[in-house]
Scaffold this motif. Structure first.
Motif, mmCIF file in Angstrom:
data_model
loop_
_atom_site.group_PDB
_atom_site.id
_atom_site.type_symbol
_atom_site.label_atom_id
_atom_site.label_comp_id
_atom_site.label_asym_id
_atom_site.label_seq_id
_atom_site.Cartn_x
_atom_site.Cartn_y
_atom_site.Cartn_z
ATOM 1 N N LEU A 278 0.879 -1.170 0.000
ATOM 2 C CA LEU A 278 0.000 0.000 0.000
ATOM 3 C C LEU A 278 0.916 1.219 0.000
ATOM 4 N N LEU A 279 1.154 1.754 -1.180
ATOM 5 C CA LEU A 279 2.162 2.784 -1.374
ATOM 6 C C LEU A 279 1.655 4.181 -1.037
ATOM 7 N N HIS A 424 14.218 -1.389 4.256
ATOM 8 C CA HIS A 424 13.827 -1.867 2.932
ATOM 9 C C HIS A 424 12.393 -1.500 2.575
ATOM 10 N N HIS A 425 11.445 -1.700 3.535
ATOM 11 C CA HIS A 425 10.048 -1.463 3.146
ATOM 12 C C HIS A 425 9.137 -0.957 4.259
ATOM 13 N N VAL A 426 9.653 -0.782 5.478
ATOM 14 C CA VAL A 426 8.782 -0.377 6.585
ATOM 15 C C VAL A 426 8.997 1.074 6.994
ATOM 16 N N GLY A 427 10.240 1.490 7.178
ATOM 17 C CA GLY A 427 10.542 2.813 7.710
ATOM 18 C C GLY A 427 10.297 3.948 6.736
ATOM 19 N N ALA A 430 12.576 3.968 3.672
ATOM 20 C CA ALA A 430 12.686 2.698 2.960
ATOM 21 C C ALA A 430 12.395 2.879 1.478
ATOM 22 N N ALA A 431 13.109 2.098 0.660
ATOM 23 C CA ALA A 431 12.919 2.203 -0.789
ATOM 24 C C ALA A 431 11.489 1.880 -1.197
ATOM 25 N N PHE A 432 10.889 0.864 -0.544
ATOM 26 C CA PHE A 432 9.522 0.452 -0.891
ATOM 27 C C PHE A 432 8.471 1.164 -0.033
ATOM 28 N N ASN A 433 8.813 2.345 0.425
ATOM 29 C CA ASN A 433 7.869 3.238 1.089
ATOM 30 C C ASN A 433 8.047 4.615 0.447
ATOM 31 N N PRO A 434 7.717 4.730 -0.852
ATOM 32 C CA PRO A 434 8.008 5.972 -1.591
ATOM 33 C C PRO A 434 7.297 7.192 -1.030
#
Length: 509
Positions: A278-279, A424-427, A430-434
């Motif tokens: 969910l971006l 990676h994706h949570v903080g 993170a790259a996957f948290n644009p």
């Protein structure tokens, strides 16, 4: 200083029991005849070039680099860290300086000495190149050479994952005489157990390595020759395994039956979770996504078990959490936190102020099984959420996700140690948290994880529960990585890695 001293113990990674030679196919490349050469041929999902260690990646890529390059620290199959080029290491009070004592008497392929100056040269080159894993050293301001056998990694902020990074791409050591040259991009120059056989190597197709004479850890040289054949197609890897052209390769659940019928040996490990990112949790593109109840409704709308059966023949574990089972953050109870309950999903949408649902877009790519996109669209649609599919080129999919061009996207996400997962994706960075989404509760927990230690582990578990309850993601399942080898070798899978490290292969007894 908190000192972490470990004995240098490098054991052959073998599976239990002797395995009989397969009668199927054209025979294996791995010969165990008395006095005969021992060879290993791996069907590789990825291509390693360029060979500059600063451009190395992890996961599928790492075993190729391990042939020619040693890392400062080595990671056992179960995740424990062991000495390699660093004989021991220690954190300062406050965890802002990591001191490494270095192994003496080690040289690079070109004859250059491995020492503190070489470590600094590699760090400076790695930082400047900013390759695929460049972000792993973002908290390291500099490397200081204390003396020839001692270096200090001086951090600008604590980073509990740094020793793990130094067992991966950031720890690969190349000759300081070769770093930055054109030569090292096509031919690796490290201190590793093997050296490239240029005559038997074809760039983009096959990479062959011969045992290096005088290597400092001969127990790691379990084969005289190691070859990686680049085979991105799963069917090609399966056929090569069955015929004996390769000794080991990553397959998939749909190949499993044929592989087992050919008397190939299976090992598997869960490394990734697949589901919806969910971006747009802040609701800037789709206002509804800012509501926790809406995100929770989306979790209740998906039939995870049915999707797992349809996509992967049931090879995986249904889950509602994004932290992996091998980490301190994992909470078994959270695997079943969200069940398939469309009625509850509709109720939550109504409570959030969306009784008639809402619309959002999702990228679609042929790189993934089309059943996942049709199922997501159907099942979210059944609770009132209209999904607009937008086709994108396979090569553009990842970049569009990282750029936050869609409010939601299906993806497969790595499940590393908590601090790595946060980055990676949570903080928020993170790259996957644009969208850089976060809140005060999450930030407080992330701060505790960053400090490390027992409280960091406890905070990671709390963070796992918090992001699950707040529905920051819509995880579907953890995926079984299905790996097969011929019985002439033994293989041990590597924690949090889709394929085994090179050290985990050995000739069968």
């Amino acid at each position: 200083m908190m000192r972490f001293r470990r004995r240098a113990a490098v054991a052959a990674a073998v599976t239990a029991g002797a395995l009989a030679l397969s009668a199927c196919g054209g025979g294996s490349n791995a010969s165990t005849a008395a006095g005969g050469a021992k060879t290993l041929t791996i069907g590789s999902y990825t291509d390693a070039t360029p060979w500059d260690p600063a451009m190395a990646h992890v996961g599928h890529f790492l075993p190729l680099y391990q042939a020619a390059y040693d890392t400062l620290i080595r990671r056992d199959p179960d995740g424990k860290l062991q000495p390699m080029l660093a004989t021991d290491w220690a954190w300062s009070k406050g965890n802002t300086v990591l001191t490494l004592n270095l192994r003496k008497g080690v040289t690079f392929k070109d004859g250059a000495a491995f020492d503190g100056a070489a470590v600094k040269a590699n760090f400076d080159h790695f930082k400047k190149a900013n390759g695929p894993q460049g972000a792993t050293v973002k908290n390291v301001g500099s490397v200081a050479v204390v003396d020839a056998d001692t270096v200090e990694y001086r951090l600008t902020a604590p980073d509990p994952a740094l020793p793990i990074y130094l067992s991966n791409a950031a720890g690969l050591m190349g000759s300081p005489q070769a770093l930055g040259t054109d030569a090292i991009t096509s031919e690796p120059d490290g201190t590793g157990p093997y050296v490239m056989d240029k005559a038997a190597t074809v760039t983009g197709s096959q990479y062959t390595f011969k045992k290096r004479e005088g290597y400092w850890a001969p127990e790691l040289q379990k084969f005289d020759t190691v070859t990686f054949k680049y085979m991105p197609d799963t069917t090609a890897r399966l056929n090569a395994l069955v015929s004996g052209q390769v000794d080991a390769a990553l397959l998939d659940p749909k190949s499993e039956a044929q592989a087992k019928s050919a008397n190939l040996v299976e090992t598997s490990k869960q490394v990734d979770w697949q589901g919806l990112l969910l971006l747009d949790k802040a609701g800037k593109q789709v206002k509804a996504l800012a509501e926790p109840k809406v995100r929770q409704a989306m979790n209740y709308a998906i039939d995870r078990k049915g999707l797992l059966d349809a996509m992967l023949l049931g090879r995986g574990t249904v889950t509602s959490q994004v932290f992996g089972a091998s980490t301190a953050a994992y909470d078994k109870d959270l695997d079943g936190y969200y069940t398939y309950d469309p009625a509850k999903a509709k109720k939550l949408l109504a409570e959030a102020g969306y009784p008639n649902g809402f619309s959002l877009s999702m990228p679609v790519s042929s790189a993934f099984d089309p059943v996942v996109f049709s199922t997501i669209t159907q099942q979210l649609g059944e609770v009132g959420i209209t999904v607009k599919q937008e086709s994108v080129q396979d090569s553009d999919y990842r970049n569009k996700v990282l750029a936050g061009q869609f409010p939601m996207a299906f993806y497969g996400i790595f499940q590393p140690e908590p601090w790595i997962a946060i980055n990676h994706h949570v903080g928020p960075n993170a790259a996957f948290n644009p969208g850089k989404y976060t809140d005060a509760t999450a930030q407080a927990l992330i701060g505790r994880v960053q400090k490390g230690g027992a409280d960091g582990d406890a905070a990671a578990k709390e963070l796992d529960r918090y992001v699950t309850e707040q529905a920051w993601f819509v995880p579907f399942f953890r995926v079984d990585q299905v790996y097969f080898n011929r019985p002439t070798i033994t293989v041990q899978q590597q924690i949090q890695q889709a394929v085994p490290s090179l050290y985990n292969y050995a000739p069968a007894s």
